[in-house]
Motif scaffolding. Structure first.
Motif, PDB file in Angstrom:
ATOM      1  N   VAL A   1      -0.728   3.383   7.679  1.00  0.00           N
ATOM      2  CA  VAL A   1       0.051   3.984   6.595  1.00  0.00           C
ATOM      3  C   VAL A   1      -0.419   3.371   5.274  1.00  0.00           C
ATOM      4  CG1 VAL A   1       2.129   4.596   7.888  1.00  0.00           C
ATOM      5  CG2 VAL A   1       1.875   2.243   7.035  1.00  0.00           C
ATOM      6  N   PRO A   2      -0.280   4.093   4.145  1.00  0.00           N
ATOM      7  CA  PRO A   2       0.428   5.360   3.973  1.00  0.00           C
ATOM      8  C   PRO A   2      -0.438   6.570   4.301  1.00  0.00           C
ATOM      9  CG  PRO A   2      -0.412   4.636   1.845  1.00  0.00           C
ATOM     10  CD  PRO A   2      -0.774   3.550   2.830  1.00  0.00           C
TER      11      PRO A   2
ATOM     12  N   ASN B   1       0.843  -1.207   0.000  1.00  0.00           N
ATOM     13  CA  ASN B   1       0.000   0.000   0.000  1.00  0.00           C
ATOM     14  C   ASN B   1       0.874   1.252   0.000  1.00  0.00           C
ATOM     15  OD1 ASN B   1      -2.640  -1.125  -0.022  1.00  0.00           O
ATOM     16  ND2 ASN B   1      -2.417  -1.693   2.133  1.00  0.00           N
TER      17      ASN B   1
ATOM     18  N   THR C   1       1.935   4.117  14.733  1.00  0.00           N
ATOM     19  CA  THR C   1       0.667   4.571  14.142  1.00  0.00           C
ATOM     20  C   THR C   1      -0.421   4.778  15.202  1.00  0.00           C
ATOM     21  OG1 THR C   1       0.159   2.238  13.728  1.00  0.00           O
ATOM     22  CG2 THR C   1       0.999   3.521  11.867  1.00  0.00           C
TER      23      THR C   1
ATOM     24  N   GLN D   1      -9.029  -3.216  -3.279  1.00  0.00           N
ATOM     25  CA  GLN D   1      -9.163  -3.070  -1.829  1.00  0.00           C
ATOM     26  C   GLN D   1     -10.118  -4.089  -1.212  1.00  0.00           C
ATOM     27  OE1 GLN D   1      -7.830  -0.269   0.627  1.00  0.00           O
ATOM     28  NE2 GLN D   1      -6.310  -1.059  -0.766  1.00  0.00           N
TER      29      GLN D   1
ATOM     30  N   GLU E   1      -5.186   6.561   2.916  1.00  0.00           N
ATOM     31  CA  GLU E   1      -5.779   5.612   1.948  1.00  0.00           C
ATOM     32  C   GLU E   1      -5.012   5.654   0.624  1.00  0.00           C
ATOM     33  OE1 GLU E   1      -7.929   3.147   2.312  1.00  0.00           O
ATOM     34  OE2 GLU E   1      -8.313   3.618   4.404  1.00  0.00           O
TER      35      GLU E   1
HETATM   36  N1  LIG Z   1      -6.912   0.716   2.965  1.00  0.00           N
HETATM   37  C1  LIG Z   1      -5.641   1.177   3.451  1.00  0.00           C
HETATM   38  C2  LIG Z   1      -4.913   0.047   4.113  1.00  0.00           C
HETATM   39  C3  LIG Z   1      -3.654   0.532   4.792  1.00  0.00           C
HETATM   40  C4  LIG Z   1      -3.030  -0.549   5.635  1.00  0.00           C
HETATM   41  O1  LIG Z   1      -3.621  -1.618   5.874  1.00  0.00           O
HETATM   42  N2  LIG Z   1      -1.832  -0.256   6.117  1.00  0.00           N
HETATM   43  C5  LIG Z   1      -1.137  -1.182   6.960  1.00  0.00           C
HETATM   44  C6  LIG Z   1       0.252  -1.426   6.421  1.00  0.00           C
HETATM   45  S1  LIG Z   1       0.139  -2.191   4.818  1.00  0.00           S
HETATM   46  C7  LIG Z   1      -1.026  -0.578   8.360  1.00  0.00           C
HETATM   47  O2  LIG Z   1      -0.752   0.596   8.497  1.00  0.00           O
HETATM   48  N3  LIG Z   1      -1.252  -1.385   9.406  1.00  0.00           N
HETATM   49  C8  LIG Z   1      -1.079  -0.932  10.738  1.00  0.00           C
HETATM   50  C9  LIG Z   1      -2.253  -1.257  11.597  1.00  0.00           C
HETATM   51  O3  LIG Z   1      -3.273  -1.732  11.080  1.00  0.00           O
HETATM   52  O4  LIG Z   1      -2.121  -1.027  12.773  1.00  0.00           O
HETATM   53  C10 LIG Z   1      -4.811   1.759   2.289  1.00  0.00           C
HETATM   54  O5  LIG Z   1      -4.971   1.263   1.174  1.00  0.00           O
HETATM   55  O6  LIG Z   1      -4.035   2.688   2.507  1.00  0.00           O
END
Ligand SMILES: N[C@@H](CCC(=O)N[C@@H](CS)C(=O)NCC(=O)O)C(=O)O
Length: 199
Positions: free
Chosen positions: A53-54, A12, A39, A99, A66
């Motif tokens: 992130v991001p 992502n 985060t 997604q 997003e």
């Molecule tokens: N739908 C979001 C998904 C973002 C996502 O899942 N990010 C993950 C890393 S790939 C994250 O930050 N996970 C940390 C958490 O859920 O605590 C996007 O496309 O930006």
């Protein structure tokens, strides 16, 4: 100049790097340590209340989370996001597919296999995720059998969104040899200047 809050190794986050580099827009990368809880701090949650992130940060302090919203924002006014109303809606079709169907199976299988310990209970999810992911890859393969890119004759943000977790699919236990049109598309994207996510 944009600031990208991201984690190396996250598809992502790599999508954002990809569009910025393909469109020659300067940016600063801020590495976010998810495992250390970065985060979950009040400062990070003020940028993205969803704590993920991001996040794209603008010079004036505005922030945009997003990945696929960021792709659309950064691609506006370029061939990476078509102006034509129907073609743009088709790009959105594939961004939502990514997604809702692709990422929750293929990226999650990779996350479990690569980042969680061998004895983690979530490993029980892997067979179901691989079955779902193979259905998703079959949808992509059928679509790409007759097309060079997901929408139209040039790559768009739909290709960027689907690229990273697809080319790392083997990490999650997927065999791309079963999807020759997907493999040809991945090679075509590299020939069009795409970079692979290394970590
Ligand atoms: N739908 C979001 C998904 C973002 C996502 O899942 N990010 C993950 C890393 S790939 C994250 O930050 N996970 C940390 C958490 O859920 O605590 C996007 O496309 O930006």
């Amino acid at each position: 100049m944009y600031r990208v809050h991201g984690m190396t190794g996250s598809g992502n986050c790599h999508k954002v790097r990809q569009i910025l580099e393909l469109t020659n827009q300067p940016y600063e990368w801020v590495e976010v340590d998810l495992l250390a809880g970065a985060t979950r701090t009040p400062e990070f949650l003020a940028m993205n209340p969803n704590g993920k992130v991001p996040v794209l940060e603008f010079d004036d302090g505005r922030t945009l989370p997003e990945s696929n919203a960021i792709l659309c924002y950064l691609a506006e006014g370029t061939a990476w996001l078509p102006e034509d109303r129907f073609a743009r809606a088709q790009v959105l079709q594939w961004l939502f597919f990514e997604q809702y169907s692709h990422e929750p199976a293929i990226a999650v299988a990779r996350f479990i296999k690569v980042f969680l310990p061998e004895d983690h209970p979530r490993r029980a999810e892997l067979p179901g995720l691989v079955e779902r992911g193979n259905r998703v890859l079959a949808v992509m393969d059928r679509h790409l059998a007759e097309r060079a890119f997901f929408v139209g004759n040039v790559p768009t943000v739909a290709d960027i969104a689907l690229h990273d977790y697809t080319h790392r699919a083997a990490d999650g236990g997927f065999d791309l040899d079963a999807f020759p049109h997907v493999q040809a598309w991945l090679a075509r994207l590299l020939a069009n200047g795409f970079r692979e996510m290394t970590a």
